[in-house]
Design a protein around this motif. Structure first.
Motif, PDB file in Angstrom:
ATOM      1  N   ASP A  32       0.861  -1.172   0.000  1.00 41.23           N
ATOM      2  CA  ASP A  32       0.000   0.000   0.000  1.00 41.23           C
ATOM      3  C   ASP A  32       0.904   1.230   0.000  1.00 41.23           C
ATOM      4  N   VAL A  33       0.896   1.974  -1.091  1.00 39.82           N
ATOM      5  CA  VAL A  33       1.707   3.186  -1.212  1.00 39.82           C
ATOM      6  C   VAL A  33       0.756   4.381  -1.242  1.00 39.82           C
ATOM      7  N   ASN A  34       0.659   5.060  -0.108  1.00 47.48           N
ATOM      8  CA  ASN A  34      -0.230   6.224   0.028  1.00 47.48           C
ATOM      9  C   ASN A  34      -1.643   5.945  -0.466  1.00 47.48           C
ATOM     10  N   GLY A  35      -2.208   4.817  -0.038  1.00 45.93           N
ATOM     11  CA  GLY A  35      -3.582   4.482  -0.378  1.00 45.93           C
ATOM     12  C   GLY A  35      -3.770   3.791  -1.715  1.00 45.93           C
ATOM     13  N   THR A  36      -2.689   3.581  -2.446  1.00 46.04           N
ATOM     14  CA  THR A  36      -2.765   2.863  -3.717  1.00 46.04           C
ATOM     15  C   THR A  36      -2.119   1.499  -3.548  1.00 46.04           C
ATOM     16  N   ARG A  37      -2.847   0.456  -3.914  1.00 45.36           N
ATOM     17  CA  ARG A  37      -2.286  -0.895  -3.842  1.00 45.36           C
ATOM     18  C   ARG A  37      -1.385  -1.095  -5.059  1.00 45.36           C
ATOM     19  N   VAL A  38      -0.110  -1.357  -4.796  1.00 45.74           N
ATOM     20  CA  VAL A  38       0.882  -1.535  -5.854  1.00 45.74           C
ATOM     21  C   VAL A  38       1.336  -2.993  -5.841  1.00 45.74           C
ATOM     22  N   SER A  39       1.196  -3.661  -6.968  1.00 45.31           N
ATOM     23  CA  SER A  39       1.670  -5.038  -7.115  1.00 45.31           C
ATOM     24  C   SER A  39       2.958  -4.990  -7.923  1.00 45.31           C
ATOM     25  N   ILE A  40       4.021  -5.517  -7.342  1.00 40.30           N
ATOM     26  CA  ILE A  40       5.331  -5.461  -7.973  1.00 40.30           C
ATOM     27  C   ILE A  40       5.979  -6.841  -7.879  1.00 40.30           C
ATOM     28  N   THR A  41       6.746  -7.208  -8.889  1.00 36.17           N
ATOM     29  CA  THR A  41       7.459  -8.479  -8.841  1.00 36.17           C
ATOM     30  C   THR A  41       8.574  -8.361  -7.812  1.00 36.17           C
ATOM     31  N   ARG A  42       8.598  -9.305  -6.881  1.00 37.19           N
ATOM     32  CA  ARG A  42       9.520  -9.252  -5.756  1.00 37.19           C
ATOM     33  C   ARG A  42      10.914  -9.697  -6.172  1.00 37.19           C
TER      34      ARG A  42
ATOM     35  N   MET B 194      11.192  -5.249   1.608  1.00 38.57           N
ATOM     36  CA  MET B 194      10.526  -4.272   0.730  1.00 38.57           C
ATOM     37  C   MET B 194       9.432  -3.596   1.535  1.00 38.57           C
ATOM     38  N   PHE B 195       9.476  -2.271   1.552  1.00 37.81           N
ATOM     39  CA  PHE B 195       8.536  -1.512   2.355  1.00 37.81           C
ATOM     40  C   PHE B 195       8.050  -0.294   1.597  1.00 37.81           C
ATOM     41  N   ALA B 196       6.806   0.072   1.826  1.00 36.16           N
ATOM     42  CA  ALA B 196       6.292   1.335   1.306  1.00 36.16           C
ATOM     43  C   ALA B 196       6.766   2.433   2.239  1.00 36.16           C
ATOM     44  N   GLU B 197       7.219   3.517   1.652  1.00 41.71           N
ATOM     45  CA  GLU B 197       7.683   4.664   2.436  1.00 41.71           C
ATOM     46  C   GLU B 197       7.285   5.934   1.695  1.00 41.71           C
ATOM     47  N   GLY B 198       6.254   6.595   2.187  1.00 49.22           N
ATOM     48  CA  GLY B 198       5.754   7.769   1.486  1.00 49.22           C
ATOM     49  C   GLY B 198       5.241   7.384   0.109  1.00 49.22           C
ATOM     50  N   ASN B 199       5.752   8.042  -0.916  1.00 45.04           N
ATOM     51  CA  ASN B 199       5.372   7.729  -2.293  1.00 45.04           C
ATOM     52  C   ASN B 199       6.334   6.747  -2.937  1.00 45.04           C
ATOM     53  N   SER B 200       7.161   6.107  -2.144  1.00 49.62           N
ATOM     54  CA  SER B 200       8.214   5.241  -2.678  1.00 49.62           C
ATOM     55  C   SER B 200       8.087   3.819  -2.170  1.00 49.62           C
ATOM     56  N   ILE B 201       8.720   2.917  -2.894  1.00 43.60           N
ATOM     57  CA  ILE B 201       8.911   1.541  -2.426  1.00 43.60           C
ATOM     58  C   ILE B 201      10.397   1.395  -2.165  1.00 43.60           C
TER      59      ILE B 201
END
Length: 127
Positions: free
Chosen positions: A25-35, A50-57
């Motif tokens: 979850d990046v600022n309310g948007t669910r982001v699916s990324i290849t790990r 891997m962590f969401a941090e603000g607008n970044s992963i």
């Protein structure tokens, strides 16, 4: 000294390509990324944090975890974070070699195994 680290996002496992997705979850948007991962054996890998941090992963190379994956099988991530890739590799190989536990064990058993292993690993390291 120069080092090199290659983080793969997929692997050919003999029958096809295998990849692992991570949802954040990046600022309310669910982001699916290849790990990203480092394969250390058939269906065995270590993954950086891997962590969401603000607008970044953020991909953290100071947090590593063992993972079991397969082309058609379930993905299991051990509930154990380690401060180095080498320690995560040691945990993954010890877990994989232990006949008393399986990757499909319930979370409570995985957690108990990880706690025992970490205590033994830290005691041996301090000796």
């Amino acid at each position: 000294m120069t080092s090199y680290l290659k983080l793969d996002t997929y692997v050919y496992d003999g029958t096809g390509l295998a990849a692992v997705n991570c949802d954040l979850d990046v600022n309310g948007t669910r982001v699916s990324i290849t790990r990203p991962f480092v394969q250390i054996g058939p269906n065995l890998a270590v993954i950086p944090g891997m962590f969401a941090e603000g607008n970044s992963i953020r991909i953290r190379l100071d947090v590593w975890t063992a993972m079991n994956f397969g082309h058609n099988g379930p993905i299991t991530v051990l509930p154990l974070s380690t401060p180095s890739q080498a320690t995560a590799v040691a945990a993954a190989r010890a877990f994989d070699a232990d006949p008393a536990i399986t990757w499909s064990a319930p979370l409570e058993q995985l957690t108990a195994w990880c706690q025992r292993w970490a205590a033994e690993f830290n005691a041996a390291k301090g000796a």
